[in-house]
Structure formats: structure tokens, C-alpha cells
Enzyme design. Structure first.
Site, short mmCIF file in Angstrom:
data_model
loop_
_atom_site.label_atom_id
_atom_site.label_comp_id
_atom_site.label_asym_id
_atom_site.label_seq_id
_atom_site.Cartn_x
_atom_site.Cartn_y
_atom_site.Cartn_z
N TYR A 1 0.85 -1.19 0.00
CA TYR A 1 0.00 0.00 0.00
C TYR A 1 0.88 1.23 0.00
O TYR A 1 1.83 1.32 0.79
CB TYR A 1 -0.91 -0.01 1.24
CG TYR A 1 -1.85 1.16 1.33
CD1 TYR A 1 -2.96 1.25 0.50
CD2 TYR A 1 -1.62 2.19 2.25
CE1 TYR A 1 -3.83 2.33 0.59
CE2 TYR A 1 -2.49 3.28 2.33
CZ TYR A 1 -3.59 3.34 1.50
OH TYR A 1 -4.45 4.41 1.57
N ASP B 1 9.38 2.80 -0.14
CA ASP B 1 8.33 3.51 0.59
C ASP B 1 8.52 3.17 2.06
O ASP B 1 8.15 2.10 2.52
CB ASP B 1 6.95 3.06 0.08
CG ASP B 1 5.82 3.75 0.83
OD1 ASP B 1 6.09 4.38 1.88
OD2 ASP B 1 4.67 3.65 0.39
N LYS C 1 4.16 9.87 8.36
CA LYS C 1 3.80 10.37 9.69
C LYS C 1 4.90 10.33 10.75
O LYS C 1 4.95 11.20 11.63
CB LYS C 1 2.57 9.62 10.18
CG LYS C 1 2.59 8.12 9.81
CD LYS C 1 1.19 7.56 9.57
CE LYS C 1 1.24 6.29 8.76
NZ LYS C 1 -0.02 5.93 8.15
N1 HOZ Z 1 -4.23 2.93 5.66
C1 HOZ Z 1 -3.84 3.27 7.00
C2 HOZ Z 1 -3.29 2.08 7.68
N2 HOZ Z 1 -2.35 1.31 6.96
C3 HOZ Z 1 -5.05 3.80 7.74
C4 HOZ Z 1 -4.74 4.97 8.53
C5 HOZ Z 1 -5.91 5.52 9.35
O1 HOZ Z 1 -7.05 5.14 9.19
O2 HOZ Z 1 -5.63 6.38 10.18
#
Ligand code: HOZ
Length: 426
Positions: free
Chosen positions: A142, A237, A265
Site C-alpha cells: 500500500y 516507501d 507520519k
Molecule cells: N491505511 C492506513 C493504515 N495502513 C489507515 C490509517 C488511518 O485510518 O488512520
């Protein structure tokens, strides 16, 4: 009525699915999401005042635990000087200097506001620098929600059953080629099929959006060699692995060089941040130096920079954090494996550094196909059992558990007690 349920009912009237990011809706575990009111150390608190040991850690960035005084104080101080200027600041320079010092093979940094933005921009740069259109990604990895990367994606795209999104034109995704994680032959086949056309291979060096799957020995080195041979750029990534596997991220941990590296983040200590980084020659292709355009008012935001600098400086001054969280995660994974064995639960537990994930399958999980073999219904029941016992896990199978420096051995013991009871109930 539970306060979270009340809030969720209200939320669903004004937010799609009641949330601002799909996985939080708890659909994969068929429960009402817990609305969180505060977090401290290794604990988060829901709207009913119930506390949980938190293994989501805001999906990774809270590596020092929640509300770490060093980060909080830096934010409090920065806020007094202003929230956003849309102009350069010294903190951005300090941040880039620190990142280029700590991360191998990068000379320049461009700050953005999220991992999605970082990856989207790095792909544009790779295309601009190579003059090629195609990209190779891996099924189940992802890289955020930009158009060309929402193809066979992991994380909540996978859990929600939409690994490729509606609204993404076929004309755009025709340039996205998909290979299999830990299967170099699938990458080689694509590079041979499209000679001279692939701009980059993008990979999560540890796949952490299909559960957690470590790279097989030689996989990342093999990608490096294939990229060198074909002229494609290798993008790591590191939104999840950056400053978490090691101070220098996956490049340091595995000793493999990437051409471009993306961060998210964690470099904001909990504030919205991202960055893409690489050699001077590549990064000077970006505007205003070069023809690859990318911009943003909130990029390098002064408060986010203050939080990120405080967290990264703390990590640099306390490298023992990495030993601690890695050891704790290993003890956690070992304990989970023992519990699974005691209950003949058929659970495989993967762990690397401070990342871990249980898969509800008796088979080893080293590929995306293995990961998909996990029984998501059993994960959901396990999740519920853990939540009831005060342990907050990712509300979907295809995510990671994050251990922070604030977790203690006492938290670990309590977690393993809950694992034992939750598995017994399955
Ligand atoms: N796609 C994020 C986790 N791999 C989700 C982040 C969120 O919902 O804060």
C-alpha cells in the site's frame, strides 16, 4: 448507550461510514469503532473512559509513545510563534539536515504533508527523471491513495474488498504493473516485457499493509540489481519502516540502497507530514530547480517540523530505543506463538524489528498469497476478544502491530494474558 455508539450514530450522518479513513470504521471486525478521547504513553482512552494498551500507535508514528514530553513541549513552544507561514523557516532546513545525516544515500529532502503525497510526488519525479511512464508495484503493498497506486493495494483497500478503486481511469492505471512481493521472477518478467519503459519499482521494504511480511533474503538486493540493469529507479516507501526499523530505516537495516525514499507520519511525531528524498541530481529535477512540479502551502509546516525534529533528535540521542522496542516485539511474538500452540489455534506470527502481525493460518506467511490465506473471520473474533480485555489492535487483518518505547514488560504480560484468553475463546 455506549458513548462511542452514540458518537458513531451521529458520525454516520455527516461522515461517509462515520469516519475519515475507512479502516477506522471497524467494518472488517464488524464492531462499533471506539471513539478516542486521549492517549498517554502506551495507552489510549475511549469516550467511555475505558483504557487500552495501544498497538496501533496512530499507525506507527508514536514510536516514543503518546504525549511524549519532548515532542509535546516542542509543539507547545512552536505554536506560540505561529501556525503556518507559507514561507521558508529555519526548522525546515534543520529537519532536512538531520534527515540527510541519519538516512543513508539521501542528499536532499522535499517535505510534504502525508505519505500519500510523498509517494505520489516521488513517482512523478521518477517518471520525470527517466522519461518513462510505467511503474512496478507489488500486490498487497500500500502506498497511499493516489490514482496510479490504487491498484492491487493492501491495507484497508484490501480489507474493504476494493484493492483497486472506482474513479481511477483505466488510462492512468494501464501504466501500473503489478508484481508479487518476495518473487523476483515476477519483477524480472515485467521488466523484460516492457524494456526501457519502466520508470521505477516501488516497494515497502517490509510489507506492512498485508499484515507484516519481511523481505526474503536477497529480495531487496535482487530488486536493486534488476533496477540497475533496466535503468528503473528503486523507490523504498518507508512510511512505516522509516526511523522505525532503524534510525536510517530499511536502507540501513538491510544494507540496500534505494534511489528515492518516501517517509510519512513518523517524521512528524504524530503531526501530518511526509517527505521524499534522494540524491541531489534527482531531487534537483523538482521545481523550482527542475521541470517536475510539486508544491504545497502546508509543506514544511512549522509546528509539524518542530514535532518531527524533537522526535528524530530524541531517537538520535537514544539509539537504545531500537533495541528495546525490537526485543519487546520479539518477546510479544514469541509469547503469541506459544499461546497459539497451547490452543492449537493455527496462527502464524510474523515479526521484524518493532513490527508484528498474527495471521490466522497454520502456514508460514512469506508472500501476499500466503497472507490472503488468513481467516479474516477468526481475526475479527480475536480482535473483539482482545478489545474486551483492554488491548487495542489494528481493526483489520492486513495491518501491523506497532510496539513503542512506552510499552513496558508489564503491558506485555497483560497483553499475552489477553492473547491466551482470546485464543482460548475462538
Ligand atoms: N491505511 C492506513 C493504515 N495502513 C489507515 C490509517 C488511518 O485510518 O488512520
Amino acid at each position: 448507550m455506549e458513548r462511542s455508539q452514540e458518537l458513531f450514530d451521529r458520525a454516520q450522518k455527516v461522515l461517509p461510514g462515520g469516519v475519515n479513513s475507512p479502516v477506522r470504521a471497524f467494518r472488517a471486525v464488524d464492531l462499533c469503532p471506539r471513539f478516542i478521547t486521549k492517549a498517554q504513553g502506551a495507552y489510549i482512552y475511549d469516550a467511555n473512559g475505558k483504557s487500552y494498551i495501544d498497538y496501533v500507535c496512530s499507525w506507527g508514528p508514536m514510536i516514543l509513545g503518546h504525549d511524549h514530553p519532548v515532542v509535546r513541549e516542542a509543539v507547545e513552544k512552536a505554536v506560540k510563534d505561529g501556525l503556518s507561514f507559507g514561507a521558508p523557516t529555519e526548522r525546515e532546513v534543520e529537519m532536512a539536515e538531520l534527515m540527510t545525516e541519519l538516512v543513508p544515500n539521501i542528499e536532499m529532502v522535499r517535505m510534504v504533508n502525508s505519505g500519500t503525497e510523498a509517494v505520489m510526488s516521488a513517482i512523478r519525479l521518477a517518471r520525470g527523471a527517466t522519461g518513462r511512464d510505467k511503474i512496478i508495484k507489488f500486490e498487497g503493498c500500500y502506498h497511499g491513495h493516489s490514482d496510479c497506486l490504487l491498484v492491487n493495494a493492501g491495507s484497508s483497500a484490501l480489507a474493504g474488498g476494493h484493492p483497486s478503486s472506482a474513479g481511477v481511469p483505466e488510462d492512468i492505471v494501464k501504466h501500473t504493473l503489478t508484481a508479487q512481493f518476495n518473487r523476483l521472477d515476477t519483477v524480472e518478467a515485467l521488466l523484460n516485457e516492457y524494456p526501457g519503459q519502466v520508470a521505477c519499482v516501488i516497494v515497502e521494504p517490509v510489507a506492512a499493509n498485508m499484515g507484516v511480511v519481511a523481505p526474503a533474503p536477497g529480495f531487496l538486493e535482487g530488486l536493486r540489481a534488476l533496477c540497475d540493469k533496466s535503468g528503473a529507479l528503486l523507490i523504498f516507501d518507508e512510511v512505516i519502516t522509516g526511523f522505525r526499523l532503524a534510525l536510517g530505516g530499511a536502507q540501513e537495516y538491510f544494507g540496500v540502497k534505494a534511489d528515492l525514499v518516501t517517509f510519512g507520519k513518523i517524521i512528524g511525531g504524530g503531526m501530518p507530514v511526509g517527505a521524499y528524498c534522494g540524491s541531489r541530481a534527482l531531487m534537483e529535477q523538482v521545481a523550482p530547480c527542475g521541470p517536475v512540479y510539486q508544491a504545497g502551502t502546508l509543506s514544511g509546516n512549522p509546528v509539524a517540523m518542530a514535532a518531527g525534529l524533537a522526535q528524530l533528535r530524541y531517537l538520535k540521542a537514544h539509539p537504545e530505543v531500537y533495541d528495546y522496542i525490537g526485543t519487546l516485539a520479539k518477546e510479544l511474538a514469541d509469547g503469541m506463538r506459544e499461546a497459539a500452540e497451547r490452543h492449537h489455534a493455527g496462527v502464524a506470527v510474523n515479526q521484524i524489528g518493532s513490527l508484528a502481525a498474527p495471521f490466522f493460518t497454520p502456514n508460514a506467511v512469506t508472500t501476499f498469497v500466503d497472507a490472503k490465506g488468513s481467516d479474516v473471520g477468526r481475526y475479527a473474533r480475536y480482535f473483539k476478544g482482545m478489545l474486551e480485555r483492554g488491548v487495542y489492535l489494528a481493526p483489520a487483518q492486513f495491518e501491523a502491530m506497532f510496539v513503542s518505547a512506552a510499552h513496558t514488560r508489564q503491558d506485555l504480560a497483560r497483553t499475552l494474558e489477553a492473547v491466551d484468553e482470546a485464543l482460548a475463546e475462538l
